[in-house]
Design a protein around this motif. Structure first.
Motif, short mmCIF file in Angstrom:
data_model
loop_
_atom_site.label_atom_id
_atom_site.label_comp_id
_atom_site.label_asym_id
_atom_site.label_seq_id
_atom_site.Cartn_x
_atom_site.Cartn_y
_atom_site.Cartn_z
N GLY A 205 12.69 -2.67 22.72
CA GLY A 205 14.04 -2.24 22.43
C GLY A 205 14.14 -0.76 22.12
N TRP A 206 15.34 -0.22 22.36
CA TRP A 206 15.65 1.17 22.08
C TRP A 206 16.98 1.22 21.34
N GLU A 207 17.12 2.21 20.48
CA GLU A 207 18.38 2.36 19.75
C GLU A 207 19.47 2.81 20.69
N SER A 208 20.67 2.29 20.47
CA SER A 208 21.81 2.64 21.32
C SER A 208 23.09 2.51 20.50
N PRO A 209 24.24 2.96 21.03
CA PRO A 209 25.51 2.77 20.31
C PRO A 209 25.86 1.31 20.09
N TRP A 210 25.19 0.40 20.80
CA TRP A 210 25.52 -1.03 20.71
C TRP A 210 24.43 -1.83 20.00
N GLY A 211 23.49 -1.11 19.35
CA GLY A 211 22.40 -1.75 18.64
C GLY A 211 21.09 -1.64 19.39
N ARG A 212 20.02 -2.05 18.73
CA ARG A 212 18.69 -1.98 19.35
C ARG A 212 18.64 -2.98 20.51
N GLY A 213 18.35 -2.47 21.71
CA GLY A 213 18.36 -3.35 22.87
C GLY A 213 17.61 -2.75 24.03
N ARG A 214 17.88 -3.29 25.21
CA ARG A 214 17.19 -2.83 26.42
C ARG A 214 18.17 -2.92 27.59
N PRO A 215 17.91 -2.15 28.64
CA PRO A 215 18.87 -2.10 29.75
C PRO A 215 18.81 -3.33 30.63
N GLY A 216 19.93 -3.60 31.30
CA GLY A 216 19.92 -4.58 32.37
C GLY A 216 19.16 -4.01 33.56
N TRP A 217 18.85 -4.86 34.50
CA TRP A 217 18.02 -4.46 35.64
C TRP A 217 18.71 -3.38 36.48
N HIS A 218 19.98 -3.56 36.82
CA HIS A 218 20.63 -2.72 37.82
C HIS A 218 20.86 -1.29 37.35
N ILE A 219 21.14 -1.12 36.05
CA ILE A 219 21.48 0.20 35.53
C ILE A 219 20.32 1.18 35.66
N GLU A 220 19.09 0.67 35.70
CA GLU A 220 17.91 1.54 35.77
C GLU A 220 17.98 2.44 37.00
N CYS A 221 18.23 1.83 38.18
CA CYS A 221 18.20 2.61 39.42
C CYS A 221 19.39 3.55 39.52
N SER A 222 20.54 3.16 38.98
CA SER A 222 21.68 4.07 38.98
C SER A 222 21.35 5.34 38.19
N ALA A 223 20.68 5.16 37.06
CA ALA A 223 20.34 6.31 36.21
C ALA A 223 19.28 7.19 36.85
N MET A 224 18.23 6.57 37.38
CA MET A 224 17.13 7.36 37.93
C MET A 224 17.51 8.06 39.24
N SER A 225 18.28 7.39 40.09
CA SER A 225 18.68 8.04 41.34
C SER A 225 19.59 9.23 41.06
N ARG A 226 20.50 9.08 40.10
CA ARG A 226 21.41 10.19 39.78
C ARG A 226 20.63 11.36 39.19
N ARG A 227 19.66 11.07 38.33
CA ARG A 227 18.91 12.15 37.67
C ARG A 227 18.15 13.00 38.68
N TYR A 228 17.58 12.36 39.70
CA TYR A 228 16.72 13.08 40.63
C TYR A 228 17.39 13.44 41.96
N LEU A 229 18.50 12.76 42.30
CA LEU A 229 19.11 12.99 43.60
C LEU A 229 20.59 13.35 43.55
N GLY A 230 21.25 13.11 42.42
CA GLY A 230 22.67 13.44 42.30
C GLY A 230 23.57 12.23 42.40
N ASP A 231 24.88 12.47 42.21
CA ASP A 231 25.87 11.39 42.22
C ASP A 231 25.93 10.69 43.58
N ILE A 232 25.82 11.47 44.67
CA ILE A 232 25.80 10.92 46.02
C ILE A 232 24.59 11.49 46.74
N PHE A 233 23.84 10.63 47.42
CA PHE A 233 22.67 11.10 48.17
C PHE A 233 22.66 10.44 49.53
#
Length: 463
Positions: A205-233
């Motif tokens: 778990g990680w601290e977040s505004p919604w309490g100590r928790g962990r991400p859902g599966w899908h949000i991971e790739c949205s975050a990583m693709s945006r960080r390294y490739l941008g909003d649209i690639f």
């Protein structure tokens, strides 16, 4: 430099093949869903690694090696990883146990795909290193009305997106929750999916505004693709099984968070892999890892070189299902044995092969065209250089076998052993020795001693 072919790619989003036009030709960007590192990668995981490595190589050839960015993620937070960590490292603190599991399997994955001839991607982000980026996207989605908090979870509101389902073409009222998402009473709609969930004491778990928790599966790739490739690639790839729910939900999160019309312009998906005509599963007894194929004898009673595994994959078009079998591997090995070991020098790849690859990555036609170059490449230096440059583009450049006294003595010993097996009518063992030598680029030729009539065997290095 020779003429560059026009790329045409099949787009799952539009269900048609069309000319590829990058957003920025000086920075062509591709994201591919990588492994969940809870165990050794199986042969099904090898297919997207090889397919999108082939596309990466082609894009680099067309646009320039320094003008293509390829990001392939590592998922290192997952319920299976959590269970494996608790099982294998009960004495360690949970986060340390998880790191111990994932680092070992990630290193093995890298070693395995390197033996399959895959280049390293430009970036290989780990999910656990991008938690901040995930929470930022979730906060945006809550803020603009596309997500809500319920029963300690943050969920995406699928009905808040007018065209949700455009990738899979499944009407919202016909969709089920899908992998890793339970249908619970606190959801507004059955198809709503988890962006963030609370963690128990025995869960990472990680601290977040919604309490100590962990991400859902899908949000991971949205975050990583945006960080390294941008909003649209340009291109997003993965296996056919990821279209729904994973890629569908990636699109929903990313578009609704960033206010974009698309997440990626082109979506590409490789077909399924069967093993010996059956769906691969441990219950079927046909579950085989890349490591098993490379380093053990559980498949066909022998080890298989990485280039044989790669060629066997490329002999089927990436969008078609593939039956991974001993027969297919033997066919690939026979082809490789007929190819010369030559140097590419500064030669350009063959145009026929390039045109085949440019036509939606038609590796079937490309391999056939490469094989047609082999006879001339054995005898003509220029043809040999073209062959080598072309094979290198496919990740199939034959390896030169260094011959020294120790190597020659080892081959002679195996040849003598094979002759003894043949005399004893132990043909299975004799064939195994021949196969091992063929895999090392050694071709045997059987004949008869003209004086005694005894069987004699000579050998030569073919690659």
């Amino acid at each position: 430099m020779g003429r560059k072919p026009e790329l045409k790619l099949y787009n799952t989003l539009t269900r048609e093949k069309s000319a590829f036009a990058p957003i920025d030709p000086d920075n062509v960007r591709m994201y591919v869903c990588g492994p969940t590192v809870y165990d050794f990668a199986h042969i099904g995981n090898a297919r997207p690694a090889i397919v999108f490595d082939m596309l990466f190589r082609l894009l680099r050839h067309v646009y320039g090696e320094d003008r293509v960015t390829y990001a392939r993620n590592i998922t290192d937070v997952d319920d299976k990883i959590n269970a494996r960590a608790l099982r294998d490292h009960p004495a360690l603190p949970l986060n340390e146990a998880i790191r111990a599991v994932t680092e070992k399997t990630e290193m093995q994955y890298h070693a395995d795909v390197a033996e399959l001839g895959c280049l390293e991607p430009s970036f290989e982000p780990r999910a656990t290193d991008n938690i901040v980026e995930m929470t930022e996207i979730i906060e945006k989605l809550i803020g603009n009305g596309h997500a809500y908090v319920a029963a300690g979870e943050v969920l995406f509101d699928t009905k808040s997106m007018a065209d949700y389902g455009q990738l899979s073409k499944r009407p919202l009222d016909e969709q089920q929750a899908g992998a890793r998402v339970a249908v619970d009473a606190h959801k507004k709609n059955p198809g709503d999916f988890v962006l963030w969930k609370l963690s128990g004491n025995d869960e990472p778990g990680w601290e977040s505004p919604w309490g100590r928790g962990r991400p859902g599966w899908h949000i991971e790739c949205s975050a990583m693709s945006r960080r390294y490739l941008g909003d649209i690639f340009d291109i997003h790839g993965g296996g056919l099984d990821l279209i729904f729910p994973h890629h569908e939900n990636e699109i929903a999160q990313s578009r609704c968070a960033h206010g974009t019309e698309v997440m990626a312009n082109v979506w590409m998906h490789n077909g399924f892999v069967q093993v010996e005509g059956r769906k691969m599963s441990k219950s079927e007894g046909n579950f085989v890892t890349i490591h098993d194929l490379l380093h053990t004898q559980i498949f066909g009673g022998r080890k298989w070189p990485g280039e044989v595994l790669r060629l066997a994959m490329l002999m089927t078009h990436y969008r078609e299902p593939i039956d991974f079998s001993i027969k297919r591997l033997e066919e690939a090995e026979r082809l490789l044995a007929k190819w010369p070991a030559t140097e590419a020098d500064d030669a350009e790849p063959d145009e026929t092969v390039l045109n085949a690859l440019a036509d939606d990555l038609n590796t079937v036609a490309a391999v056939q065209a490469l094989h047609a170059l082999a006879p001339a490449a054995h005898t003509d230096a220029a043809a040999g250089a073209t062959f080598a440059a072309t094979a290198a583009l496919l990740g199939l450049l034959p390896k030169k076998v260094e011959i020294d006294e120790a190597f020659a003595a080892a081959v002679d010993a195996l040849v003598a052993m094979r002759l003894e097996m043949l005399k004893a009518k132990n043909f299975a063992e004799a064939d195994k020795i021949r196969d091992e030598l063929t895999a090392k680029g050694i071709q045997l030729k059987d004949g008869k001693d003209p004086a005694t009539g005894e069987r004699v065997t000579t050998w030569e290095v073919k690659r």
